[in-house]
Design an enzyme around this catalytic site. Structure first.
Site, PDB file in Angstrom:
ATOM      1  CG  ASP B  89      -1.923   1.036   1.274  1.00 38.88           C
ATOM      2  OD1 ASP B  89      -1.634   2.132   0.758  1.00 38.88           O
ATOM      3  OD2 ASP B  89      -3.015   0.785   1.791  1.00 38.88           O
ATOM      4  CB  THR B 122      -1.578   6.459  -1.516  1.00 39.39           C
ATOM      5  OG1 THR B 122      -2.640   6.355  -0.607  1.00 39.39           O
ATOM      6  CG2 THR B 122      -0.503   7.327  -0.946  1.00 39.39           C
ATOM      7  CB  THR B 123       0.147   3.709  -5.533  1.00 39.57           C
ATOM      8  OG1 THR B 123       0.273   3.068  -4.267  1.00 39.57           O
ATOM      9  CG2 THR B 123       1.320   3.330  -6.410  1.00 39.57           C
ATOM     10  CG  ASP B 423      -6.827   0.514   1.996  1.00 36.08           C
ATOM     11  OD1 ASP B 423      -7.050   1.459   2.782  1.00 36.08           O
ATOM     12  OD2 ASP B 423      -5.691   0.212   1.602  1.00 36.08           O
TER      13      ASP B 423
END
Lengths: 587, 561
Positions: B89, B122-123, B423
């Site tokens: 993550d 996020t990535t 998530d």
């Protein structure tokens, strides 16, 4: 029946210096543990501080009831979960079948002490020590502990150069729920440092709060008679703000318990700047107000000469020979003092619950108390307590440990005095038959009376209590050898210093005398701190101090509260908070 | 004059992570001028500043790139002391790293804020920001002013948001759609078998607590972890699991059909209001005070026992007390004698959950206890593992609070599964609250690219180049997805774009073949709110970084106190 209950205490260590002091403190506690069933139980109840546990593999454990918080990068060689409850090193990723990329940092180097500890844990012998020649004290082999081995090894580890963080001299194993790392701030480096009160205050929410609640729950739920919390909290940096929020939360959730908070500060910080000193001053002031408000009592504990920006030199202890800039040294002195100061609520018999202990010292809103200590209590080898006290008839033997000097006018609202490390027969005068006692102290029958009479001489007609514990704090390695040549192995003054060029024996225990006071001296002392902080406008001199809160108005309100707190210590004060219109000028 | 980005601790170009063992050193730091006023201040200007910032953004991109998608790489971080962290993550990784570079730290903050708001992305955020800067750099190095590119970015973002509105699929969020959404999210975090297991648990958990027309409160789904040597499993408990048990040997380990009393009132000796000083009081006097206080507590215990006898007199029902405050051994003893099971020190956050799961009212005093205060649970039982005890409160009728129980062999596995579950929960919540979803697997990005290229001519002047840069930057998502699965990124991209032009359907990458697939048919759905947030935050942060034309470093040490 209720008198001999084990009333559990949960300890919290907030901040790096607190963990330094805490590490020494737990090493001291651990040194006095005995696993030999034949030994009679000691005067102090260890179960107050420690808990019995069991690993998944069914092994019994005995670990501190402790939560220690620190910042990212502060653990170095220590694993967050420790290794007691280890389920085996499993470097497989069960949750992923694709590629796994391994990023492995090279193992952090360990100092000689930690290497020896590893060896002992594995059951190996220490090199350079011939165990055969050292007589084994009469206890069965089965209760031979790592401590007794270290003790007998008499190995002086000079860790002064190699202690970087507190885990470098941590001797005991901790429970996996003990260490909590705050990932938002870095332990060192240049960015993301926890420097301001407001940053710390803002931390206690979301997952940080939830995690702390879970840890507290784990240690508290199993307690049958929880008496309260001892909180050690760094006062100079942002932990001062975190501690304020933590104690507030404790008060909300465990209102009926005692919350005894020790505000710790090292003598100096590495790489300090005038700006950082200013931050420290603000953090001291805000922490003082809020920690006092949320705790049963609050006691600053430091070897600094004062909390101002240019403090006087640290207090001089005649028989100590320590480097005040070394955290490893100064924290050991404070831990030793704490081991005596906390005696009243750790006694096996007739202990005083924390809340009662605090209530008595903090009458009329005087929540801040000051500590004093004679480290060591100066006593010649083979002499007696009346003799030793007689030698300091004019001046009290203790020095300020909270930077607050005594007024010396005999006024005191209340104090708790503890003497540790004197055996029964040395407590009273030995030369009684037929001889006229030289002083009244020599005519008394028990140590309590001797000490009481002495205190009464200096603080006539003021309330105080005395506690005497014969067992001394045991200074096994890696407690630093910070004692002058005049001290013998048991910490008593030697008639003559050992001849030059011979190794002086390691000091393995010392007698300690401490006092915890609520006295009028704290009034001007708090006023001075308040004046020091309120002459500065943080918006002008340190603009980013308030960037994460508190608001300027709250900042000023806190300083106003500090002023009112100082007013509580006026002798004529009947205890109600003085209204702000009254002019307060005590210096 | 350009806006300046001045911070107190700017321009340390080492981007290191001593904790994880990832170490990045970028030696692009250029000290172009030394301020006469402040010899310690270090300054980088214009192009040099941009170069510094872009290299920071790309550095971050390089770290996270291999994480993206179901075929990404899992990272195992082992600290010097041996602590293990397992993650795929981006959000977790960014939190683990000690980022010293201010620009990288700024990007990391935006990316992790994205996660705070929407729970995912996020990535992607880091990848797109890095790519936007890379594309912009091509034009800036040819003399285009950063401000014009920023204008183009803004125009492109507006258009992209319009396209998002057109492409989103609004539908009733039935269990099947939600399962698709959750699976799309979870398969990027854990392996497919585990992902499928978690998917059902996560969707059912959210559906259990969801009430129509009410916002979803994910706090009502507790994630409880259990370290178990051999067992590795995740299950949904329609009720609560507490990580403590009864503290009396005579209390039953299993109760069926039980009344549940939830309360927050002390059943132990506490400090009395009487100010009792140890200076003046003897031990005997203190004992007396304690005895008086005990009587008070005994009265409370009596009231509970009276209620129990009233409701359980003619039946075999059980009686369970859950108290937020303490219960001392004397009180436990009295309760145990009456067959009552009592748990003390229930967590504060579980108090609300308890009444939502079992019904009843949380009582703050025992003065007016009535049978209406009581909740009900079909089964209450205790489970012991080493020194840890767990109490399961199950069969709660219509629970409005449920628990996901995660079992695993070690801490790092548990943590990773918990992160994934969190998530997944967010993805399901987003889908229900958005009321719509967006095609995943890079299909959305390919479509937006196409729309932007068509839109470009209607933008005035050189800002068109900014639109082009923006469009190209978005393609980093399908390209990296393909690359991480071992396919040629360009080849895959061309296939996708061709297929999209020909069929007009939203096609993404099929990671098992590298061929185009219709994302909706494959059930690859992303959150609408995540995409929307992504477009906003990437544009803002990339533009801001582009517009920095001077970096000053003024350490604390050089400020006068």
């Amino acid at each position: 029946m209720m008198g001999s209950l084990c009333r559990e205490v949960v300890t919290l260590q907030l901040g790096h210096y607190s963990n330094f002091v805490g590490t020494h403190w737990w090493n001291l506690q651990d040194a006095s543990l005995t696993y030999d069933p034949d030994t009679p139980p000691g005067e102090l109840q260890n179960d107050v501080l420690f808990r019995e546990g069991q690993t998944l593999g069914g092994q019994m454990t005995y670990t501190p009831r402790l939560i220690a918080m620190d910042l990212k990068g502060s653990l170095q060689t220590l694993r967050q979960e420790g290794c007691l409850y280890e389920t085996g090193k499993d470097l497989t990723a069960l949750t992923w079948e694709g590629n796994v990329m391994m990023h492995k940092a090279s193992p952090t180097a360990k100092n000689p002490f930690l290497l020896d500890l590893d060896k002992l844990d594995k059951g190996e012998q220490l090199s350079g020590v011939d165990f055969e020649q050292i007589p084994v004290p009469h206890c069965s082999v089965s209760v031979e502990t790592i401590n007794s081995r270290l003790e007998r090894a008499q190995k002086g580890y000079q860790l002064e150069g190699s202690v970087r963080v507190w885990s470098d001299f941590l001797r005991i194993h901790l429970h996996p729920r003990t260490i909590s790392v705050i990932h938002k701030y870095n332990h060192d480096g240049e960015t993301h440092l926890l420097e301001a009160f407001g940053q710390g205050e803002a931390l206690l929410q979301g997952t940080v709060l939830e995690e702390l609640e879970d840890r507290l729950h784990f240690f508290i739920e199993e307690c049958d008679y929880l008496q309260g919390f001892q909180v050690m909290c760094d006062l100079a940096d942002g932990f001062s703000g975190l501690g304020s929020k933590v104690t507030e939360m404790l008060q909300d959730s465990y209102g009926g318990r005692g919350i005894l908070t020790w505000g710790l500060a090292p003598v100096s910080h590495p790489d300090t700047t005038p700006m950082k000193e200013l931050y420290h001053l603000f953090n001291y002031s805000l922490g003082m107000v809020h920690l006092a408000k949320n705790s049963s009592f609050f006691c600053p504990l430091t070897l600094k000469g004062g909390l101002a920006r240019q403090p006087p030199a640290p207090p001089f202890f005649p028989h100590l020979n320590y480097d005040s800039t070394l955290w490893y040294h100064s924290s050991s002195v404070l831990a030793l003092a704490l081991d005596a100061l906390t005696v009243p609520y750790r006694l096996r018999h007739n202990s005083i619950p924390m809340w009662e202990f605090a209530d008595t010292l903090t009458v009329s809103g005087r929540k801040v108390v000051a500590a004093y200590g004679a480290l060591p209590f100066p006593m010649a080898q083979g002499s007696s307590l009346p003799d030793a006290l007689g030698a300091c008839a004019a001046t009290l033997p203790w020095k300020p440990l909270s930077t607050c000097p005594e007024l010396g006018d005999g006024r005191c609202f209340g104090q708790s005095v503890t003497l540790r490390g004197l055996e029964g027969q040395s407590l009273v005068s030995q030369q009684r038959l037929g001889m006229q006692p030289p002083t009244t102290l020599h005519s008394l029958d028990c140590g309590e009376d001797v000490l009481s009479s002495y205190i009464n001489g200096h603080y006539p007609a003021t309330p105080f209590s005395v506690h005497l514990v014969s067992s001394p704090s045991k200074l096994t390695p890696p407690f630093p050898q910070i004692f002058s040549q005049t001290l013998g192995p048991q910490g008593f003054l030697q008639d003559q210093a050992p001849p030059l060029n011979t190794l002086s024996p390691l000091v393995s225990s010392i007698p300690v005398l401490t006092s915890l006071q609520s006295s009028p001296a704290l009034g001007p002392w708090l006023s001075e701190l308040q004046r020091g902080a309120s002459t500065m406008d943080p918006r002008r001199v340190a603009p980013s101090f308030l960037s994460q809160g508190p608001e300027l108005s709250d900042f000023q309100e806190s300083l106003e509260q500090l002023r009112l707190l100082a007013g509580c210590y006026r002798d004529d004060c009947d205890g109600t908070l003085r209204s702000s219109s009254e002019e307060d000028d005590d210096s | 004059v350009f806006p300046r980005l001045v911070s107190h601790n700017l321009a340390l170009i080492t981007f290191s992570s001593t904790v994880c063992g990832l170490i990045y050193l970028t030696n692009v730091y250029i000290m172009s001028a030394i301020k006469a006023l402040n010899p310690k201040a270090e300054v980088a200007r214009a192009q040099a500043a941009l170069a510094v910032n872009i290299s920071a953004a790309r550095g971050l991109q390089d770290v996270l790139k291999s994480n993206l998608g179901p075929k990404g790489t899992m990272k195992m971080l082992v600290s010097g002391a041996g602590d293990i962290k397992l993650t795929k993550d981006g959000n977790v990784l960014l939190h683990e790293m000690q980022i010293q570079h201010p620009t990288a730290s700024l990007i990391a903050k935006v990316a992790t804020a994205q996660d705070d708001i929407t729970g995912d992305g996020t990535t992607s955020n880091v990848l797109i920001i890095g790519e936007l800067l890379k594309q912009a750099d091509l034009y800036v190095s040819e003399g285009l002013h950063p401000r014009i590119i920023a204008e183009g970015f803004e125009a492109a973002k507006e258009k992209a948001l319009e396209v998002l509105e057109e492409l989103k699929v609004t539908r009733v969020m039935d269990r099947e759609t939600l399962i698709h959404v959750a699976r799309t999210s979870l398969r990027t975090k854990v392996h497919s078998e585990l992902a499928d297991l978690l998917t059902e648990a996560v969707v059912d958990a959210v559906l259990a607590i969801h009430r129509p027309n009410e916002p979803i409160d994910l706090f009502m789904v507790e994630i409880m972890e259990m370290k178990h040597k051999t067992d590795s499993d995740t299950q949904l408990i329609r009720g609560l699991v507490l990580d403590h048990g009864a503290r009396h040997p005579d209390m039953k380990k299993r109760v069926e059909d039980a009344f549940v009393l939830t309360c927050n009132a002390s059943l132990e000796y506490e400090k009395t209001s009487v100010n009792s000083g140890f200076f003046y009081k003897s031990a005997v006097e203190r004992e007396k005070l304690v005895a008086a206080e005990r009587k008070f507590i005994e009265e409370r215990v009596k009231k509970i026992i009276e209620l129990k006898n009233a409701v359980c007199s003619n039946n075999n029902k059980g009686f369970v007390v859950l108290n937020q405050k303490g219960i001392d051994p004397y009180s436990l003893d009295a309760l145990a004698k009456e067959g009552i099971v009592a748990l003390r020190r229930t967590k504060r956050r579980n108090m609300e959950r308890l009444t939502l799961a079992c019904g009843g009212i949380a009582m703050n005093s025992f003065d007016d206890l009535t049978p209406e205060c009581l909740g009900h649970a079909g089964l209450v039982y205790e489970h012991t593992l080493g020194e840890e005890k767990y109490t399961f409160i199950e069969d709660c009728g219509n629970p409005r609070s449920v628990t996901l129980l995660v079992k695993g062999p070690n801490k790092h596995t548990l943590t990773q599964i918990k992160d994934a579950v969190r998530d997944g929960l967010r993805a399901v919540k987003n889908a229900i609250e958005d009321g719509c979803v967006v095609s995943g697997a890079g299909a959305f990005e390919v479509a937006v690219h196409d729309a932007l290229i068509k839109h470009k001519p209607s933008v005035k002047g050189r800002a068109q180049l900014g639109v082009q840069a923006f469009a190209d930057a978005l393609l980093v998502i399908p390209k990296v997805l393909a690359q991480n699965s071992g396919y040629d990124p360009q080849e895959t991209l061309v296939k996708l774009q061709t297929e999209y032009k020909e069929s007009g359907q939203l096609v993404g990458v099929d990671l098992s073949s590298g061929e185009p697939m219709v994302a909706s048919e494959a059930g690859v759905w992303d959150n609408y709110s995540v995409k929307k947030q992504l477009l906003h935050s990437c544009t803002v942060i990339a533009s801001n970084i582009l517009l920095v034309d001077e970096i000053m470093r003024a350490g604390m040490s050089s400020l006068k106190g």
